[in-house]
Design an enzyme around this catalytic site. Structure first.
Site, PDB file in Angstrom:
ATOM      1  N   SER A 178       0.530  24.489  13.161  1.00  0.00           N
ATOM      2  CA  SER A 178       0.146  25.165  11.917  1.00  0.00           C
ATOM      3  C   SER A 178       0.201  26.675  12.046  1.00  0.00           C
ATOM      4  O   SER A 178       0.021  27.238  13.127  1.00  0.00           O
ATOM      5  CB  SER A 178      -1.287  24.739  11.554  1.00  0.00           C
ATOM      6  OG  SER A 178      -1.810  25.532  10.512  1.00  0.00           O
ATOM      7  N   ALA A 190      -0.579  21.412   8.709  1.00  0.00           N
ATOM      8  CA  ALA A 190      -1.980  21.280   8.277  1.00  0.00           C
ATOM      9  C   ALA A 190      -2.157  21.566   6.790  1.00  0.00           C
ATOM     10  O   ALA A 190      -2.488  20.669   5.999  1.00  0.00           O
ATOM     11  CB  ALA A 190      -2.867  22.211   9.108  1.00  0.00           C
ATOM     12  N   TYR A 191      -1.936  22.817   6.391  1.00  0.00           N
ATOM     13  CA  TYR A 191      -2.256  23.258   5.020  1.00  0.00           C
ATOM     14  C   TYR A 191      -1.278  22.672   4.010  1.00  0.00           C
ATOM     15  O   TYR A 191      -0.098  23.036   3.991  1.00  0.00           O
ATOM     16  CB  TYR A 191      -2.250  24.786   4.936  1.00  0.00           C
ATOM     17  CG  TYR A 191      -3.201  25.435   5.927  1.00  0.00           C
ATOM     18  CD1 TYR A 191      -4.573  25.425   5.707  1.00  0.00           C
ATOM     19  CD2 TYR A 191      -2.730  26.025   7.095  1.00  0.00           C
ATOM     20  CE1 TYR A 191      -5.458  25.991   6.624  1.00  0.00           C
ATOM     21  CE2 TYR A 191      -3.594  26.595   8.019  1.00  0.00           C
ATOM     22  CZ  TYR A 191      -4.952  26.582   7.776  1.00  0.00           C
ATOM     23  OH  TYR A 191      -5.811  27.135   8.692  1.00  0.00           O
ATOM     24  N   ASN A 245       5.452  20.798   2.766  1.00  0.00           N
ATOM     25  CA  ASN A 245       5.887  22.141   2.372  1.00  0.00           C
ATOM     26  C   ASN A 245       7.396  22.287   2.565  1.00  0.00           C
ATOM     27  O   ASN A 245       7.890  22.209   3.684  1.00  0.00           O
ATOM     28  CB  ASN A 245       5.160  23.195   3.207  1.00  0.00           C
ATOM     29  CG  ASN A 245       3.707  23.343   2.808  1.00  0.00           C
ATOM     30  OD1 ASN A 245       3.415  23.713   1.671  1.00  0.00           O
ATOM     31  ND2 ASN A 245       2.793  23.034   3.723  1.00  0.00           N
ATOM     32  N   SER A 304       5.596  17.143   6.975  1.00  0.00           N
ATOM     33  CA  SER A 304       5.150  18.257   6.144  1.00  0.00           C
ATOM     34  C   SER A 304       5.409  17.964   4.674  1.00  0.00           C
ATOM     35  O   SER A 304       6.335  17.222   4.329  1.00  0.00           O
ATOM     36  CB  SER A 304       5.863  19.557   6.542  1.00  0.00           C
ATOM     37  OG  SER A 304       5.352  20.656   5.806  1.00  0.00           O
ATOM     38  N   THR A 311      -0.507  19.507   3.898  1.00  0.00           N
ATOM     39  CA  THR A 311       0.026  18.232   4.401  1.00  0.00           C
ATOM     40  C   THR A 311      -1.128  17.302   4.792  1.00  0.00           C
ATOM     41  O   THR A 311      -1.338  16.281   4.146  1.00  0.00           O
ATOM     42  CB  THR A 311       0.992  18.467   5.569  1.00  0.00           C
ATOM     43  OG1 THR A 311       2.089  19.262   5.084  1.00  0.00           O
ATOM     44  CG2 THR A 311       1.530  17.162   6.125  1.00  0.00           C
TER      45      THR A 311
END
Lengths: 244, 244
Positions: free
Chosen positions: A114, A9-10, A173, A171, A12
């Site tokens: 997430s 989530a964060y 990250n 992702s 992406t």
């Protein structure tokens, strides 16, 4: 054969940089610094708490990281302002191609896995309207450990009933890409900052914008020995990948 | 009753900033950036590898973090230069008060507990002459996990036969302070960058020196719920603490 697309989530699907409007309005001139250090510390605290065996959920971690960040500036926020800043993480802006990509992938199962707490993730997908495009929004919270601990990634099979080799995990990250690949997923990396663009941005400057440091630390391919299977420049490109 | 002083090495007895002479000579104008990003990534990789269950020793991690850092600048080092840069971590300069402090504490047992590999630590204490002032130099390597995982801190009792409550663990690294305190040690924090000095250094600058970001991220008191029992400004002050 890919049966499910599982998204981080964060960073992406959602742009963590979108808190900058709120941080800069609260502390003019400090928005960029606060946005970057806050996010860097938020992630650090997930790793350190997991390692220490001292889990607290992502809402607590997000608030602690914000408090740390303000302290480094010797700034104070009253309770109302502090809450308003923290809440910005529940109203992050999705990347512009997020909804359309999820729609184009509708022949596949689609979910989020997430670090966010269940409450944060529920708010995030509802506020952004992505809830109607996702089968499930899975929080690591029930395992009381954060990514890239393999126990977090196990939740995908538990909740979706899909084996790791049938999951394409998406992702941007680096730590998450390495963790997901090490766990056994097939992994797609969203490369939003090409290395050449970053090197050009750094150049020979002796002082850097905090965002440049963030890009250098968080948005490059990690050297952890577990690289993505495929790298794309944007979410939109996912829908154009060859099947399988 | 304190029976043993156990020191962190990198950043506590030894100044990680002392690699800057080598990094700047190798890549003029980039030394500050390389020094900071290298150290930030080195620590990240210890946390991430521990969490992923993919331990590699600190020498490998140090080299991987250096390779990552050079890649963000689109710089290349041939094998000889790369080795020379990495070797700088085996010749770090001790803080100026390190040897005198260890000497003044000679009534107590004194040891290092460090993420460093056995080979790196042996070189470090030999090159700096601190070996003659330390009873043991303990590497986390035998546990195949890095600090702040509690299994790393268990090595102190195993090797020194001293219970956690009888250890004063000394560190300037926030994550290490939190990990040691959470584990059960008594903990002394070396605060080398007072918060007010950091806030003044950041000011309202929109661009920051990488070292300033490093101070903000790595040299402040963490908000992880496990603070030090005592905070001092320098190693030298340790010898003036009241007994017990």
């Amino acid at each position: 054969m890919i049966k499910a697309f599982v998204f981080d989530a964060y960073g992406t699907l959602y742009d963590v940089q979108s808190v900058a409007a709120v941080t800069d309005a609260a502390f003019p001139g400090h928005g960029s610094y606060i946005t970057q250090v806050w996010r860097l510390k938020q992630l650090e605290y997930t790793w350190l708490r997991s390692l220490m065996g001292r889990y607290e959920d992502f809402w607590t971690v997000t608030r602690d990281a914000l408090a740390y960040t303000l302290k480094t500036l010797d700034l104070a926020a009253d309770e109302r302002l502090f809450d308003e800043l923290a809440e910005a993480y529940n109203r992050l802006t999705p990347y512009p191609d997020a909804a359309a990509t999820l729609e184009r992938l509708s022949a596949h199962r689609r979910a989020i896995l997430s670090n966010g707490s269940p409450g944060m993730l529920a708010a995030l997908v509802r506020n952004s309207g992505l809830d109607r495009l996702l089968e499930q929004t899975i929080s690591v919270d029930s395992r009381r450990v954060f990514k890239p601990d393999p126990r977090a990634y196990e939740l995908v099979e538990e909740r979706l009933g899909v084996a790791p080799g049938e999951v394409l995990f998406v992702s941007s990250n680096g730590f998450d890409i390495a963790g997901a690949k090490s766990f056994g997923f097939r992994v797609a990396r969203i490369q939003r900052v090409p290395p050449s663009a970053l090197a050009g941005e750094i150049g020979t400057e002796t002082r850097l914008e905090p965002l440049t440091l963030f890009k250098a630390l968080r948005m490059q391919d990690e050297m952890l020995g577990y690289g993505a299977d495929v790298t794309v420049r944007s979410l939109a490109e996912l829908a154009d990948l060859p099947p399988g």
